[in-house]
Design an enzyme around this catalytic site. Structure first.
Site, PDB file in Angstrom:
ATOM      1  N   GLU A  59       0.834  -1.208   0.000  1.00 49.36           N
ATOM      2  CA  GLU A  59       0.000   0.000   0.000  1.00 49.36           C
ATOM      3  C   GLU A  59       0.864   1.252   0.000  1.00 49.36           C
ATOM      4  O   GLU A  59       0.606   2.219  -0.714  1.00 49.36           O
ATOM      5  CB  GLU A  59      -0.905   0.017   1.240  1.00 49.36           C
ATOM      6  CG  GLU A  59      -1.868  -1.151   1.330  1.00 49.36           C
ATOM      7  CD  GLU A  59      -1.302  -2.353   2.064  1.00 49.36           C
ATOM      8  OE1 GLU A  59      -0.097  -2.652   1.921  1.00 49.36           O
ATOM      9  OE2 GLU A  59      -2.072  -2.996   2.788  1.00 49.36           O
ATOM     10  N   CYS A  94      -2.120  -2.766   7.203  1.00 51.59           N
ATOM     11  CA  CYS A  94      -1.555  -2.657   8.553  1.00 51.59           C
ATOM     12  C   CYS A  94      -1.770  -1.238   9.093  1.00 51.59           C
ATOM     13  O   CYS A  94      -2.128  -0.309   8.357  1.00 51.59           O
ATOM     14  CB  CYS A  94      -0.066  -3.020   8.539  1.00 51.59           C
ATOM     15  SG  CYS A  94       1.004  -1.699   7.947  1.00 51.59           S
TER      16      CYS A  94
HETATM   17  N1  THU Z   1       2.320  -6.434   4.121  1.00 49.65           N
HETATM   18  C1  THU Z   1       1.857  -5.573   3.169  1.00 49.65           C
HETATM   19  O1  THU Z   1       2.509  -5.362   2.144  1.00 49.65           O
HETATM   20  N2  THU Z   1       0.684  -4.978   3.401  1.00 49.65           N
HETATM   21  C2  THU Z   1      -0.118  -5.194   4.477  1.00 49.65           C
HETATM   22  O2  THU Z   1      -1.154  -4.559   4.615  1.00 49.65           O
HETATM   23  C3  THU Z   1       0.270  -6.170   5.481  1.00 49.65           C
HETATM   24  C4  THU Z   1       1.651  -6.700   5.365  1.00 49.65           C
HETATM   25  C5  THU Z   1       3.603  -7.126   3.877  1.00 49.65           C
HETATM   26  C6  THU Z   1       4.725  -6.718   4.758  1.00 49.65           C
HETATM   27  C7  THU Z   1       5.607  -7.944   4.696  1.00 49.65           C
HETATM   28  O3  THU Z   1       6.419  -7.865   3.533  1.00 49.65           O
HETATM   29  C8  THU Z   1       4.647  -9.088   4.527  1.00 49.65           C
HETATM   30  O4  THU Z   1       3.420  -8.508   4.078  1.00 49.65           O
HETATM   31  C9  THU Z   1       4.400  -9.900   5.770  1.00 49.65           C
HETATM   32  O5  THU Z   1       4.077  -9.085   6.836  1.00 49.65           O
END
Ligand code: THU
Length: 135
Positions: A59, A94
């Site tokens: 994001e 997140c």
């Molecule tokens: N991650 C995202 O790219 N977006 C989210 O909303 C949640 C987590 C990624 C971060 C990391 O590379 C992987 O997912 C595992 O946490």
């Protein structure tokens, strides 16, 4: 793209971006597609790092790409993700990404999630980050 659509194209672009995820540490691949109010779409994937901390979520990759191109007005973002790129569940953003969204987006900014078998959920930023901090 108006309010009364299911953002099918945006979800497809998020799935395409997920293919580029660089996630050798978690193997959790995420793709996002950000729709600007002018109709442009900015995609993003997560980009991990051996030191973990510098990793960037899909994001924020999409948002930072847009802002760095001079675009700051957004309507919606579609997000998909899953282990090894298999979409088994919804992938809500997140907390850090919600805060970054709140820097540029209104409370009615739409967050579109696709889960297993094409199931779809849409939230507003106001729902996912109530009482947000700003200066
Ligand atoms: N991650 C995202 O790219 N977006 C989210 O909303 C949640 C987590 C990624 C971060 C990391 O590379 C992987 O997912 C595992 O946490």
């Amino acid at each position: 793209m108006g309010e009364n659509n299911n953002y099918k194209e945006l979800i497809e672009k998020a799935k395409g971006a997920m293919e580029n995820a660089y996630a050798p540490y978690s193997d959790f691949k995420v793709g996002a597609a950000l729709l600007a109010k002018d109709g442009r779409i900015f995609s993003g994937c997560n980009v991990e790092n051996a030191a973990y901390g510098p990793s960037n979520c899909a994001e924020r990759t999409a948002i930072f790409k847009a802002v760095s191109e001079g675009v700051r007005d957004f309507e919606a973002i579609a997000i998909v993700g899953g282990k090894a790129g298999a979409i088994e569940d919804f992938c809500p953003p997140c907390g850090v990404c919600r805060q970054v969204m709140s820097e540029f987006c209104d409370k009615d900014f739409r967050i579109v999630l696709e889960g297993k078998d094409g199931a779809q959920k849409t939230f507003t930023l106001g729902e996912l980050l109530p009482e947000s901090f700003s200066l």
